[in-house]
Write a protein that holds these residues in place. Structure first.
Motif, mmCIF file in Angstrom:
data_model
loop_
_atom_site.group_PDB
_atom_site.id
_atom_site.type_symbol
_atom_site.label_atom_id
_atom_site.label_comp_id
_atom_site.label_asym_id
_atom_site.label_seq_id
_atom_site.Cartn_x
_atom_site.Cartn_y
_atom_site.Cartn_z
ATOM 1 N N PHE A 163 0.955 -1.242 0.148
ATOM 2 C CA PHE A 163 0.043 -0.018 -0.064
ATOM 3 C C PHE A 163 0.928 1.209 0.130
ATOM 4 C CE2 PHE A 163 -2.386 -3.406 2.032
ATOM 5 C CZ PHE A 163 -3.524 -3.317 1.374
ATOM 6 N N ARG A 164 0.453 2.147 -0.564
ATOM 7 C CA ARG A 164 1.313 3.529 -0.540
ATOM 8 C C ARG A 164 1.049 4.041 0.678
ATOM 9 N NH1 ARG A 164 -1.910 7.235 -4.495
ATOM 10 N NH2 ARG A 164 -3.840 5.851 -3.838
ATOM 11 N N ALA A 165 1.989 4.806 1.123
ATOM 12 C CA ALA A 165 2.116 5.340 2.780
ATOM 13 C C ALA A 165 0.994 6.212 2.953
ATOM 14 C CB ALA A 165 3.378 6.402 2.684
ATOM 15 N N GLY A 166 0.197 5.917 3.805
ATOM 16 C CA GLY A 166 -1.017 6.473 4.473
ATOM 17 C C GLY A 166 -2.078 5.918 3.788
ATOM 18 N N LYS A 167 -2.085 5.025 2.923
ATOM 19 C CA LYS A 167 -3.352 4.421 2.209
ATOM 20 C C LYS A 167 -3.682 3.051 2.688
ATOM 21 C CE LYS A 167 -3.843 8.321 -0.243
ATOM 22 N NZ LYS A 167 -5.020 9.281 -0.319
ATOM 23 N N ALA A 168 -3.258 2.520 3.583
ATOM 24 C CA ALA A 168 -3.502 0.956 4.012
ATOM 25 C C ALA A 168 -5.164 1.268 4.640
ATOM 26 C CB ALA A 168 -2.550 0.810 5.101
ATOM 27 N N PRO A 169 -5.815 0.098 4.380
ATOM 28 C CA PRO A 169 -7.121 0.144 4.959
ATOM 29 C C PRO A 169 -7.026 -0.034 6.425
ATOM 30 C CG PRO A 169 -6.483 -1.700 3.340
ATOM 31 C CD PRO A 169 -5.306 -1.074 3.718
ATOM 32 N N LEU A 170 -8.217 0.711 7.095
ATOM 33 C CA LEU A 170 -8.226 0.919 8.278
ATOM 34 C C LEU A 170 -8.349 -0.568 9.235
ATOM 35 C CD1 LEU A 170 -8.419 3.030 10.567
ATOM 36 C CD2 LEU A 170 -10.893 2.863 10.244
ATOM 37 N N PHE A 171 -9.013 -1.552 8.619
ATOM 38 C CA PHE A 171 -8.834 -2.814 9.092
ATOM 39 C C PHE A 171 -7.697 -3.492 9.401
ATOM 40 C CE2 PHE A 171 -9.282 -4.466 4.968
ATOM 41 C CZ PHE A 171 -8.538 -5.801 5.000
ATOM 42 N N LEU A 172 -6.605 -3.462 8.279
ATOM 43 C CA LEU A 172 -5.492 -3.892 8.524
ATOM 44 C C LEU A 172 -4.347 -3.316 9.651
ATOM 45 C CD1 LEU A 172 -4.042 -4.407 4.866
ATOM 46 C CD2 LEU A 172 -4.536 -6.173 6.563
ATOM 47 N N VAL A 173 -4.908 -1.799 9.638
ATOM 48 C CA VAL A 173 -4.211 -0.986 10.549
ATOM 49 C C VAL A 173 -4.292 -1.526 11.958
ATOM 50 C CG1 VAL A 173 -3.804 1.480 11.471
ATOM 51 C CG2 VAL A 173 -3.770 0.814 9.232
ATOM 52 N N LYS A 174 -5.876 -1.822 12.071
ATOM 53 C CA LYS A 174 -6.519 -1.992 13.350
ATOM 54 C C LYS A 174 -5.849 -3.484 14.011
ATOM 55 C CE LYS A 174 -10.869 0.455 13.489
ATOM 56 N NZ LYS A 174 -12.172 0.429 13.575
ATOM 57 N N LYS A 175 -5.906 -4.351 12.977
ATOM 58 C CA LYS A 175 -5.329 -5.588 13.205
ATOM 59 C C LYS A 175 -3.909 -5.685 13.557
ATOM 60 C CE LYS A 175 -4.840 -10.162 10.897
ATOM 61 N NZ LYS A 175 -5.121 -10.766 9.570
ATOM 62 N N LEU A 176 -2.928 -4.874 13.115
ATOM 63 C CA LEU A 176 -1.582 -4.845 13.161
ATOM 64 C C LEU A 176 -1.160 -4.221 14.504
ATOM 65 C CD1 LEU A 176 -0.154 -4.338 9.637
ATOM 66 C CD2 LEU A 176 -0.037 -6.472 10.976
ATOM 67 N N TYR A 177 -1.801 -3.019 14.746
ATOM 68 C CA TYR A 177 -1.484 -2.037 15.545
ATOM 69 C C TYR A 177 -2.452 -2.075 17.000
ATOM 70 C CZ TYR A 177 1.843 -0.275 12.188
ATOM 71 O OH TYR A 177 2.625 -0.303 11.356
ATOM 72 N N GLN A 178 -3.267 -3.108 16.903
ATOM 73 C CA GLN A 178 -4.314 -3.161 18.063
ATOM 74 C C GLN A 178 -3.935 -2.977 19.680
ATOM 75 O OE1 GLN A 178 -6.723 -6.769 18.031
ATOM 76 N NE2 GLN A 178 -8.271 -5.842 19.412
ATOM 77 N N GLU A 179 -2.804 -3.851 19.823
ATOM 78 C CA GLU A 179 -2.265 -3.817 21.106
ATOM 79 C C GLU A 179 -1.334 -2.534 21.526
ATOM 80 O OE1 GLU A 179 1.365 -6.188 23.409
ATOM 81 O OE2 GLU A 179 -0.149 -7.477 22.149
ATOM 82 N N GLN A 180 -0.876 -1.728 20.460
ATOM 83 C CA GLN A 180 -0.227 -0.720 20.909
ATOM 84 C C GLN A 180 -1.022 0.402 21.121
ATOM 85 O OE1 GLN A 180 2.302 0.540 17.557
ATOM 86 N NE2 GLN A 180 2.631 2.668 18.221
ATOM 87 N N VAL A 181 -2.317 0.628 20.225
ATOM 88 C CA VAL A 181 -3.247 1.676 20.268
ATOM 89 C C VAL A 181 -4.019 1.317 21.720
ATOM 90 C CG1 VAL A 181 -5.306 2.166 19.397
ATOM 91 C CG2 VAL A 181 -3.691 1.707 17.874
ATOM 92 N N SER A 182 -4.438 0.179 22.045
ATOM 93 C CA SER A 182 -5.142 0.163 23.338
ATOM 94 C C SER A 182 -4.298 0.449 24.395
ATOM 95 C CB SER A 182 -5.200 -1.516 23.485
ATOM 96 O OG SER A 182 -5.874 -1.850 24.351
#
Length: 74
Positions: A44-63
């Motif tokens: 994906f281009r920088a800043g264009k990744a789907p939100l569901f992938l971002v949530k899946k990859l960074y869930q623990e950090q964001v929490s």
């Protein structure tokens, strides 16, 4: 935010915090949107990744970050 302090013993206390669901949801959404704009995921281009992938990859950090910010009151 509501808080309650319980005495467990003479040296121990239990702190209970209650934060409204709307505030927590808004904090999570904001953090995910910010992270989505900054993330660079392969395929994906920088800043264009789907939100569901971002949530899946960074869930623990964001929490962790959201809970820390809500407790501190930021």
């Amino acid at each position: 935010m509501k808080s309650k302090v319980e005495n467990i013993s003479s040296v121990q206390r239990r702190l209970k915090l209650t934060v409204p669901r709307e505030v927590v949801d808004k904090a999570f959404d904001s953090k995910y949107k910010t992270l989505q704009k900054k993330s660079k995921l392969q395929g994906f281009r920088a800043g264009k990744a789907p939100l569901f992938l971002v949530k899946k990859l960074y869930q623990e950090q964001v929490s962790y970050e959201v809970s820390e910010n809500l407790i501190k009151g930021n």
